[in-house]
Scaffold this active site. Structure first.
Site: not given
Length: 403
Positions: A207, A360, A211
């Site tokens: 993984h 969203g 960010r």
């Protein structure tokens, strides 16, 4: 220049050739006529210079446009899909950190997808570009049911809008002082995230996530920070692979500060801890979050080094073991360990929580990290002194792999 201006006015009243004829041929003889002709010739020279300059400008503009088209073509070839912000916008703002970060995560996505596809040529990535009505969107690249990889996903997201109250509460619990205006906190977040689940139990799951986050507070000031990491989750322990993985990440960290690898290695061991099981998810790697010093540029360069280390730290391990033989019992143990992976991701993982709490959000992309198959057995305990027990011991007591 005054003569040139008069000529322009004359040209406006009639064809340019007629204006020049009048200027050069209709002046009376004598000193006055000769002066007028000299002025007209000087003006003609000025206009000729202007024409040359205009031609040069046009050529330069055409070359610049050709360079822009070439840059766009190159970017299209480097990425898996057109970027969320658009190629022209990225180029227009190419010196801004947000644009540079978006280019980095797009490049990282493409590099990993192509490296994985090379190892599993019979399979292909489904490339899914999506939009978020609240702002932004993403690109999900997923390979399923290959010969080597059961499921491999590499996602990019670039989203903006307003933080939900739940997401803001989660950040404040980590010490963030976020001052909202009328209950709203504008934010921008972007990152690349990947989980690779191989078929062979002797190939580890891997993984990584890198960010960037930016929030605008009530007074207009902006808070920013970076986060990320890369970690390995083997089913069976191979010390040589563990050393290679950690050494590659350490080298990336050491380019910036020798203190970073030990700090972020410990953070990784602590973060990926499954509290209700008393064990780590895997053998770790590096993990960091909320990093906002020493400067935005320095942290970005560190993140870039870590992202560039993803392929070399993992792909050689896959190549080494993807054709190893395995038994049904080893496959069963892999399924049980994947169950632990699912438990951590759904109960503890910050990224999963943030995604599920953000209005969203694209649920399919968030839950891409989950394997196609996993297993839970009641009260399963491996035999003492077995390879499975050896793996559990390392998960309960993390090791130093590089010293």
């Amino acid at each position: 220049m005054a003569a040139a201006a008069r000529l322009f006015r004359g040209a406006a009243r009639g064809p340019p050739a007629l204006a020049f004829t009048r200027a050069l041929g209709s002046a009376p003889p004598g000193p006055v006529g000769r002066g007028a002709r000299r002025a007209a010739l000087a003006a003609a020279g000025t206009l000729g210079g202007l024409g040359l300059a205009l031609g040069l400008w046009r050529r330069q503009a055409a070359l610049a446009a050709a360079r822009e088209d070439e840059e766009e073509k190159e970017l299209r070839q480097r990425f898996m899909a057109p970027p969320v912000s658009g190629l022209r916008e990225l180029r227009r703002r190419r010196r801004e950190l947000r644009s540079r970060m978006e280019v980095l995560i797009m490049e990282t996505q493409a590099e990993m997808c192509r490296a994985l596809a090379d190892l599993d040529p019979g399979a292909s990535f489904a490339v899914d570009s999506w939009e978020r009505k609240e702002g932004g969107g993403g690109i999900s690249c997923v390979l399923q049911d290959g010969e080597v990889f059961e499921k491999a996903g590499v996602n990019v997201s670039v989203v903006s809008g307003f933080l939900s109250e739940e997401a803001a509460r989660q950040m404040r619990s980590r010490g963030k002082s976020l001052k909202a205006k009328d209950g709203k906190l504008p934010f921008c977040a972007m990152g690349v995230s990947s989980v690779i689940h191989p078929k062979n139990p002797h190939v580890p799951t891997m993984h990584f996530n890198y960010r960037y986050f930016e929030i605008e507070e009530a007074d207009g000031t902006k808070q920013w920070w970076f986060g990320g990491g890369t970690d390995l989750t083997p089913t069976y322990l191979n010390e040589e692979d563990a050393v290679h993985f950690h050494k590659t990440l350490k080298e990336a960290c050491d380019k910036h500060d020798l203190k970073l690898y030990p700090k972020y290695k410990k953070w990784c061991d602590d973060y990926f801890y499954i509290k209700h099981r008393g064990e780590r998810r895997g053998i770790g790697g590096i993990f960091f979050d909320d990093v906002d010093s020493p400067s935005k540029e320095e942290v970005f360069q560190f993140v870039k080094s870590c992202a560039k280390a993803v392929v070399p730290c993992y792909i050689p391990i896959v190549k080494k073991h993807c054709h190893d033989s395995f038994t049904p019992e080893e496959k069963l143990w892999q399924q049980l360990r994947r169950g632990r992976y699912v438990e951590f991701n759904l109960v503890y993982d910050r990224g999963t929580k943030f995604g599920l709490l953000t209005p969203g959000s694209r649920i399919e992309s968030i839950l891409m990290s989950l394997p196609l198959t996993a297993r839970w057995e009641y009260m399963h305990n491996p035999p003492e002194s077995s390879k499975e027990a050896e793996m559990l011991e390392v998960l309960r007591n993390p090791k130093d792999w590089v010293h």
